[in-house]
Enzyme design. Sequence first.
Site, PDB file in Angstrom:
ATOM      1  N   TYR A   1       0.837  -1.204   0.000  1.00  0.00           N
ATOM      2  CA  TYR A   1       0.000   0.000   0.000  1.00  0.00           C
ATOM      3  C   TYR A   1       0.872   1.254   0.000  1.00  0.00           C
ATOM      4  O   TYR A   1       0.773   2.104  -0.885  1.00  0.00           O
ATOM      5  CB  TYR A   1      -0.897  -0.043   1.237  1.00  0.00           C
ATOM      6  CG  TYR A   1      -1.983   1.002   1.286  1.00  0.00           C
ATOM      7  CD1 TYR A   1      -3.029   0.986   0.379  1.00  0.00           C
ATOM      8  CD2 TYR A   1      -1.973   1.983   2.268  1.00  0.00           C
ATOM      9  CE1 TYR A   1      -4.039   1.934   0.438  1.00  0.00           C
ATOM     10  CE2 TYR A   1      -2.982   2.933   2.341  1.00  0.00           C
ATOM     11  CZ  TYR A   1      -4.017   2.905   1.417  1.00  0.00           C
ATOM     12  OH  TYR A   1      -5.008   3.843   1.483  1.00  0.00           O
ATOM     13  N   ASP A   2       1.761   1.330   0.991  1.00  0.00           N
ATOM     14  CA  ASP A   2       2.573   2.550   1.164  1.00  0.00           C
ATOM     15  C   ASP A   2       3.386   2.861  -0.090  1.00  0.00           C
ATOM     16  O   ASP A   2       3.387   3.990  -0.582  1.00  0.00           O
ATOM     17  CB  ASP A   2       3.591   2.389   2.303  1.00  0.00           C
ATOM     18  CG  ASP A   2       2.961   2.021   3.622  1.00  0.00           C
ATOM     19  OD1 ASP A   2       1.762   1.735   3.653  1.00  0.00           O
ATOM     20  OD2 ASP A   2       3.686   2.012   4.632  1.00  0.00           O
ATOM     21  N   GLU A   3       4.100   1.842  -0.565  1.00  0.00           N
ATOM     22  CA  GLU A   3       5.028   2.100  -1.671  1.00  0.00           C
ATOM     23  C   GLU A   3       4.305   2.309  -2.989  1.00  0.00           C
ATOM     24  O   GLU A   3       4.760   3.064  -3.836  1.00  0.00           O
ATOM     25  CB  GLU A   3       6.062   0.970  -1.790  1.00  0.00           C
ATOM     26  CG  GLU A   3       7.052   0.923  -0.633  1.00  0.00           C
ATOM     27  CD  GLU A   3       8.042   2.092  -0.603  1.00  0.00           C
ATOM     28  OE1 GLU A   3       7.771   3.166  -1.170  1.00  0.00           O
ATOM     29  OE2 GLU A   3       9.112   1.934   0.021  1.00  0.00           O
TER      30      GLU A   3
ATOM     31  N   VAL B   1      -9.868   0.178  12.780  1.00  0.00           N
ATOM     32  CA  VAL B   1     -10.118   0.271  14.217  1.00  0.00           C
ATOM     33  C   VAL B   1     -11.546   0.731  14.547  1.00  0.00           C
ATOM     34  O   VAL B   1     -12.173   0.175  15.464  1.00  0.00           O
ATOM     35  CB  VAL B   1      -9.036   1.145  14.903  1.00  0.00           C
ATOM     36  CG1 VAL B   1      -9.116   2.609  14.487  1.00  0.00           C
ATOM     37  CG2 VAL B   1      -9.070   1.000  16.397  1.00  0.00           C
TER      38      VAL B   1
ATOM     39  N   PHE C   1     -13.981  -1.695  16.695  1.00  0.00           N
ATOM     40  CA  PHE C   1     -14.362  -1.364  18.071  1.00  0.00           C
ATOM     41  C   PHE C   1     -15.882  -1.180  18.190  1.00  0.00           C
ATOM     42  O   PHE C   1     -16.487  -1.614  19.166  1.00  0.00           O
ATOM     43  CB  PHE C   1     -13.648  -0.090  18.544  1.00  0.00           C
ATOM     44  CG  PHE C   1     -12.174  -0.269  18.854  1.00  0.00           C
ATOM     45  CD1 PHE C   1     -11.551  -1.496  18.685  1.00  0.00           C
ATOM     46  CD2 PHE C   1     -11.418   0.802  19.335  1.00  0.00           C
ATOM     47  CE1 PHE C   1     -10.193  -1.657  18.977  1.00  0.00           C
ATOM     48  CE2 PHE C   1     -10.070   0.650  19.639  1.00  0.00           C
ATOM     49  CZ  PHE C   1      -9.448  -0.573  19.442  1.00  0.00           C
TER      50      PHE C   1
ATOM     51  N   ASP D   1      -0.272  -1.728  23.623  1.00  0.00           N
ATOM     52  CA  ASP D   1      -0.841  -1.186  24.867  1.00  0.00           C
ATOM     53  C   ASP D   1      -1.822  -0.049  24.585  1.00  0.00           C
ATOM     54  O   ASP D   1      -2.327   0.586  25.502  1.00  0.00           O
ATOM     55  CB  ASP D   1       0.277  -0.724  25.816  1.00  0.00           C
ATOM     56  CG  ASP D   1       1.098   0.430  25.226  1.00  0.00           C
ATOM     57  OD1 ASP D   1       0.765   0.908  24.108  1.00  0.00           O
ATOM     58  OD2 ASP D   1       2.083   0.851  25.867  1.00  0.00           O
TER      59      ASP D   1
ATOM     60  N   ASP E   1       3.328  -0.831  12.585  1.00  0.00           N
ATOM     61  CA  ASP E   1       2.149  -0.018  12.922  1.00  0.00           C
ATOM     62  C   ASP E   1       2.656   1.352  13.426  1.00  0.00           C
ATOM     63  O   ASP E   1       3.375   1.416  14.427  1.00  0.00           O
ATOM     64  CB  ASP E   1       1.376  -0.747  14.028  1.00  0.00           C
ATOM     65  CG  ASP E   1      -0.046  -0.262  14.194  1.00  0.00           C
ATOM     66  OD1 ASP E   1      -0.965  -1.057  13.951  1.00  0.00           O
ATOM     67  OD2 ASP E   1      -0.235   0.898  14.600  1.00  0.00           O
TER      68      ASP E   1
HETATM   69  N1  UDP Z   1      -6.156  -1.306  15.976  1.00  0.00           N
HETATM   70  C1  UDP Z   1      -6.466  -1.897  17.187  1.00  0.00           C
HETATM   71  N2  UDP Z   1      -7.436  -2.850  17.210  1.00  0.00           N
HETATM   72  C2  UDP Z   1      -8.108  -3.240  16.099  1.00  0.00           C
HETATM   73  C3  UDP Z   1      -7.800  -2.612  14.853  1.00  0.00           C
HETATM   74  C4  UDP Z   1      -6.807  -1.653  14.852  1.00  0.00           C
HETATM   75  O1  UDP Z   1      -5.880  -1.573  18.228  1.00  0.00           O
HETATM   76  O2  UDP Z   1      -8.993  -4.107  16.209  1.00  0.00           O
HETATM   77  C5  UDP Z   1      -5.110  -0.260  15.955  1.00  0.00           C
HETATM   78  C6  UDP Z   1      -4.024  -0.461  14.913  1.00  0.00           C
HETATM   79  O3  UDP Z   1      -3.021  -1.330  15.404  1.00  0.00           O
HETATM   80  C7  UDP Z   1      -3.538   0.953  14.714  1.00  0.00           C
HETATM   81  C8  UDP Z   1      -4.812   1.805  14.910  1.00  0.00           C
HETATM   82  O4  UDP Z   1      -5.717   0.976  15.624  1.00  0.00           O
HETATM   83  O5  UDP Z   1      -2.600   1.305  15.685  1.00  0.00           O
HETATM   84  C9  UDP Z   1      -5.461   2.243  13.601  1.00  0.00           C
HETATM   85  O6  UDP Z   1      -5.616   1.100  12.815  1.00  0.00           O
HETATM   86  P1  UDP Z   1      -6.387   1.059  11.457  1.00  0.00           P
HETATM   87  O7  UDP Z   1      -6.291  -0.351  10.951  1.00  0.00           O
HETATM   88  O8  UDP Z   1      -7.741   1.626  11.590  1.00  0.00           O
HETATM   89  O9  UDP Z   1      -5.608   2.029  10.479  1.00  0.00           O
HETATM   90  P2  UDP Z   1      -4.075   2.450  10.304  1.00  0.00           P
HETATM   91  O10 UDP Z   1      -4.008   3.815  10.868  1.00  0.00           O
HETATM   92  O11 UDP Z   1      -3.192   1.494  11.056  1.00  0.00           O
HETATM   93  O12 UDP Z   1      -3.850   2.389   8.853  1.00  0.00           O
END
Ligand code: UDP
Length: 318
Positions: free
Chosen positions: A146-148, A188, A192, A207, A275
């Site tokens: 994705y990034d590259e 995320v 959630f 954490d 991450d």
């Molecule tokens: N994350 C989390 N639990 C989850 C999904 C994601 O703690 O069930 C964390 C993930 O490790 C990251 C942040 O939430 O630190 C944002 O993740 P996301 O996948 O939404 O997008 P990213 O910013 O990593 O592209």
Amino acid sequence: MTRTAVIGGAGFIGNSLCEKLLERGDEVVCVDNLSSGRRINISRIETNERMLFVKHDITEALHIEGRIDRVFHLASMASPRDFATHALDIALTGSVGTLNALLLAKEKRARFLFTSTSEVYGQPARHPQSEDYWGNVNPVGIRSCYDESKRFSEMLSTVFGSTHDIDVRIARIFNTYGPAMRPGDGRVVPNFVSQAIAGRPITVNGDGSQTRCFCYIDDMVDGLMKLMDRDGLRNAGPVNLGSDREITVLQLANMIRDATGSQSKIVFQEMPGDDPVRRRPDIRKANQLLGWKPKTPLADGLNMVIERYSSVAAKTVR
Ligand code: UDP
């Protein structure tokens, strides 16, 4: 009447963009291969007589009948969950796909907007991230497809634009959320919210001290439209679009738990590789060029997601 092609138009951001373009009177050609985009996303607008849906994979050459004035290229799976399972598709959409989108813009003499990402900054060594920061990306890591490819596409769009005299704009999109995200998307906010509503454990990676800034979908679409519409931005370079309100992932988990009134436990699981530890856009450039700033408070945006997810969950249970 402006005729606008939205590649990736059935995706989470794309379908909302199509809707807003139709609302203001554009004709819209929505192009999507429906890999992560969903037909249901566009069901409300598909009946609009100014809307044409074309099922097409942008890694193949794209031909559209008639005039096109503007091309938005938003096609790509964008959830880190997809990076593991669809790495090659993502790498090709973000490279060959961009070339095909640019070729369409060249053929039609259209203005072109490429949607890049905060991921071009990788594991940022500078905070907040402004557009003149070149980033810190692992070229062979689990996010590199994705990034590259997005970094490559920024280069290709820029070079193609100057070589073929195309008006190119580049948006670097930071974390965006909204009710139309797939509940199983893996990112995320959908994770959630679905977990909290179902009373399942809320899965915090590491954490939970890593930070992100969450921008509501309507604000993002507004920014993208302004970036495309404003004249005189041909050589403006990439523009960050996102919220600059930074919170930790653990704070987000607690906010969602409280807003849903859920009894879900918060559990901590292993942190995925690469991450980003901290991420926050410097959005002064967008503000100066476009007069743009996100408006929706996180609590309000989350409530809209919770409302939609709750009503879907209620229908599924019935
Ligand atoms: N994350 C989390 N639990 C989850 C999904 C994601 O703690 O069930 C964390 C993930 O490790 C990251 C942040 O939430 O630190 C944002 O993740 P996301 O996948 O939404 O997008 P990213 O910013 O990593 O592209």
